[in-house]
Scaffold this motif. Structure first.
Motif, mmCIF file in Angstrom:
data_model
loop_
_atom_site.group_PDB
_atom_site.id
_atom_site.type_symbol
_atom_site.label_atom_id
_atom_site.label_comp_id
_atom_site.label_asym_id
_atom_site.label_seq_id
_atom_site.Cartn_x
_atom_site.Cartn_y
_atom_site.Cartn_z
ATOM 1 N N TRP A 55 37.033 41.430 49.370
ATOM 2 C CA TRP A 55 36.179 42.585 49.083
ATOM 3 C C TRP A 55 34.697 42.265 49.288
ATOM 4 N N ALA A 56 34.271 41.065 48.956
ATOM 5 C CA ALA A 56 32.844 40.721 48.998
ATOM 6 C C ALA A 56 32.403 40.146 50.336
ATOM 7 N N THR A 57 33.292 39.508 51.087
ATOM 8 C CA THR A 57 32.818 38.724 52.238
ATOM 9 C C THR A 57 33.477 39.049 53.574
ATOM 10 N N LYS A 58 34.575 39.784 53.577
ATOM 11 C CA LYS A 58 35.283 39.989 54.848
ATOM 12 C C LYS A 58 34.421 40.718 55.875
ATOM 13 N N SER A 59 33.708 41.755 55.460
ATOM 14 C CA SER A 59 32.907 42.531 56.423
ATOM 15 C C SER A 59 31.830 41.661 57.059
ATOM 16 N N ALA A 60 31.218 40.757 56.290
ATOM 17 C CA ALA A 60 30.200 39.861 56.840
ATOM 18 C C ALA A 60 30.826 38.855 57.796
ATOM 19 N N ALA A 61 32.008 38.342 57.445
ATOM 20 C CA ALA A 61 32.696 37.382 58.316
ATOM 21 C C ALA A 61 33.074 38.029 59.643
ATOM 22 N N TRP A 86 40.287 42.249 33.214
ATOM 23 C CA TRP A 86 39.570 43.266 33.980
ATOM 24 C C TRP A 86 38.395 42.590 34.684
ATOM 25 N N GLY A 87 37.938 43.204 35.787
ATOM 26 C CA GLY A 87 36.820 42.611 36.529
ATOM 27 C C GLY A 87 36.868 42.959 37.996
ATOM 28 N N ASP A 88 36.442 42.015 38.834
ATOM 29 C CA ASP A 88 36.329 42.226 40.272
ATOM 30 C C ASP A 88 37.577 41.713 40.987
ATOM 31 N N PRO A 89 38.027 42.394 42.042
ATOM 32 C CA PRO A 89 39.257 41.995 42.742
ATOM 33 C C PRO A 89 39.260 40.543 43.213
ATOM 34 N N ASP A 90 38.131 40.095 43.761
ATOM 35 C CA ASP A 90 38.091 38.758 44.356
ATOM 36 C C ASP A 90 38.230 37.635 43.340
ATOM 37 N N GLY A 114 40.243 50.037 46.584
ATOM 38 C CA GLY A 114 40.863 49.277 47.671
ATOM 39 C C GLY A 114 42.356 49.149 47.442
ATOM 40 N N LYS A 115 43.175 49.759 48.302
ATOM 41 C CA LYS A 115 44.617 49.817 48.098
ATOM 42 C C LYS A 115 45.273 48.444 48.095
ATOM 43 N N LYS A 116 44.667 47.488 48.778
ATOM 44 C CA LYS A 116 45.288 46.172 48.890
ATOM 45 C C LYS A 116 45.355 45.440 47.555
ATOM 46 N N PHE A 117 44.465 45.779 46.638
ATOM 47 C CA PHE A 117 44.394 45.017 45.397
ATOM 48 C C PHE A 117 45.690 45.091 44.601
ATOM 49 N N LYS A 125 51.299 45.794 34.501
ATOM 50 C CA LYS A 125 50.686 47.050 34.928
ATOM 51 C C LYS A 125 49.353 46.727 35.585
ATOM 52 N N VAL A 126 49.156 47.259 36.782
ATOM 53 C CA VAL A 126 47.947 46.976 37.564
ATOM 54 C C VAL A 126 47.345 48.294 38.018
ATOM 55 N N ARG A 127 46.041 48.441 37.866
ATOM 56 C CA ARG A 127 45.360 49.657 38.307
ATOM 57 C C ARG A 127 43.955 49.306 38.773
ATOM 58 N N ASN A 128 43.524 49.920 39.874
ATOM 59 C CA ASN A 128 42.135 49.762 40.311
ATOM 60 C C ASN A 128 41.620 51.066 40.892
#
Length: 460
Positions: free
Chosen positions: A245-251, A319-323, A348-351, A367-370
């Motif tokens: 989520w944080a770095t893929k677009s830059a890579a 709880w927190g950030d996906p990465d 983000g559906k992948k999470f 149980k997972v939700r984002n």
């Protein structure tokens, strides 16, 4: 307390978020910009927006966070903020003299349609950007995504603007860091150093948001990735990007612009994620893994083995950030703990799919939700339905911890009621020991506090 009227009956909500498990894009953009040396973040919007973003970061890091603003008024809000930004660029270089201004948008400037690229080009054409100085811009509307999205957008902007490919291939590896603490960024550099690997870490907030008190104020501390280092990333052998989520677009942007291949790996939290990170560095830099790193791994395994009786079967809510959540829940599962509730406000559906891949074999009841419908109210409802033994997340979980009497380990962003996160890393094998120590302290303190007199033990 405030949350005692939370009901255990969960009803699906489409248009209401209660206590969201995230904050807004500009906060992330500001944090990423602070990780570049001599860079001043600039909020293109109202003064109130900038004040909120600065205060949130200041409360978390206990450090003064500097940023500028376009200071929108009613007129700017209706007719656009071009004049404000042009004047701001002129003033900032004339008064504060940064090397780089990193402009990010806000809800207001995005809604009225300000084109940051066009405005920055006009500033260049009008001679408002001195020679050797630079202005980078990123689109970060608060009404979509989260602080992680803003961080990713600003990181991508730096790579697109500065990275440059020459004919000289450098024997160095790029490390794109997900949203972690200054202490974690320092630890990432230490690990690379142990492997005798030359790296460029972007961004790098160590020695920026964890600076010592020496009696003098430095608006631009010595830390941060330099512009020259970002330029050189275009000639690196490979990029190791930590966190999708944080770095893929830059890579991807760096690969498209300079043909630097990348490997996407998790933030190295816990045993397996750190294994993958170390192997990725070793492969990218064509270096061997030194014995000292293997010894650090062995120490983490030793602590897990010694204290497994206190970890086994414990139900955990996170709880927190996906990465950071994904490697954390993997770490917990590896120790036979049960991450039963997982919430992230970042879309983000992948999470959810990736989280269930980790959980389905050992914790099928999880149980997972984002996204927008994932918030702290939902987390509390789940806990009301069936309690947990441990909470892991940012400060906003303290109300649930108090109301339900659950041990609480603070992790993620923001942490505004404790210190230590800026100085003690949680990445790598040694960071894993730190996480374990904090979890065990919380669990064992609860055991001590609730044990009957006849079973209260000195040795545990």
């Amino acid at each position: 307390m405030l949350l005692r009227h939370t009901t255990s009956e969960v009803k699906e909500r489409k248009a209401l978020t209660v206590n969201p498990a995230k904050t807004c894009q500009p906060v992330g953009a500001m944090y990423a910009a602070l990780g570049v040396h001599g860079c001043l973040p600039h909020s293109h919007g109202s003064q109130g927006c900038c004040s909120y973003h600065r205060s949130t970061l200041t409360r978390h890091y206990k450090e003064p966070v500097m940023a500028a603003t376009s200071s929108f008024t009613e007129g700017s809000s209706v007719f656009g903020g071009q004049a404000n930004l042009l004047q701001a660029i002129d003033n900032i270089f004339g008064i504060y003299d940064p090397d780089i201004i990193a402009v990010h948008s806000t809800c207001l400037s995005e809604t009225i349609g300000d084109d940051l690229g066009q405005i920055v080009k006009k500033a260049q054409d009008d001679g408002k950007i001195p020679e050797g100085k630079f202005v980078v811009q990123a689109s970060t509307p608060s009404y979509v995504g989260s602080h992680v999205t803003g961080y990713a957008n600003m990181l991508e902007a730096f790579v697109k603007y500065f990275s440059f490919k020459t004919d000289e291939k450098l024997r160095q590896v790029n490390m794109l860091s997900g949203w972690v603490e200054p202490s974690d960024m320092r630890e990432l550099k230490r690990i690379a150093g142990l492997m005798k690997l030359k790296t460029v870490l972007l961004p790098d907030t160590s020695d920026v948001l964890d600076t010592p008190m020496d009696g003098t104020y430095k608006m631009y501390p010595k830390g941060g990735t330099t512009r020259e280092e970002i330029v050189s990333m275009g000639d690196s052998m490979k990029t190791v990007a930590m966190g999708e989520w944080a770095t893929k677009s830059a890579a991807v942007a760096l690969d498209n612009k300079c043909k630097v291949p990348f490997e996407l790996t998790d933030v190295p939290i816990g045993l397996k994620a750190t294994d993958r990170f170390i192997q990725a560095l070793s492969t990218a830099g064509k270096v061997s893994i030194p014995e000292c790193i293997a010894e650090e791994r062995g120490k983490l395994v030793d602590v897990i083995t010694d204290m497994h009786q206190y970890l086994y079967g414990k139900r955990v809510a996170l709880w927190g950030d996906p990465d950071t959540l994904l490697p954390m829940i993997e770490f917990l599962v590896d120790m036979d703990m049960k991450p039963v509730y997982v919430v992230s406000g970042t879309p983000g559906k992948k999470f959810s799919a990736r989280a269930m891949e980790i959980l389905e074999a050992k914790v099928p009841e999880a149980k997972v939700r984002n996204g927008a419908s994932a918030d702290m109210f939902l987390m509390h409802q789940w806990i009301k339905e069936e309690p947990v033994d441990l909470l892991i997340g940012n400060t906003y979980g303290k109300y649930i911890a108090r109301d339900e009497g659950i041990p609480f380990v603070r992790s993620g962003f923001p942490i505004i009621d404790r210190i230590g996160h800026s100085y003690f890393p949680t990445v790598g094998y040694l960071g894993g020991i730190r996480i374990l120590e904090r979890m065990l302290s919380a669990i064992m303190d609860k055991i001590d506090a609730t044990s009957p007199e006849e079973s209260f033990e000195l040795t545990m």
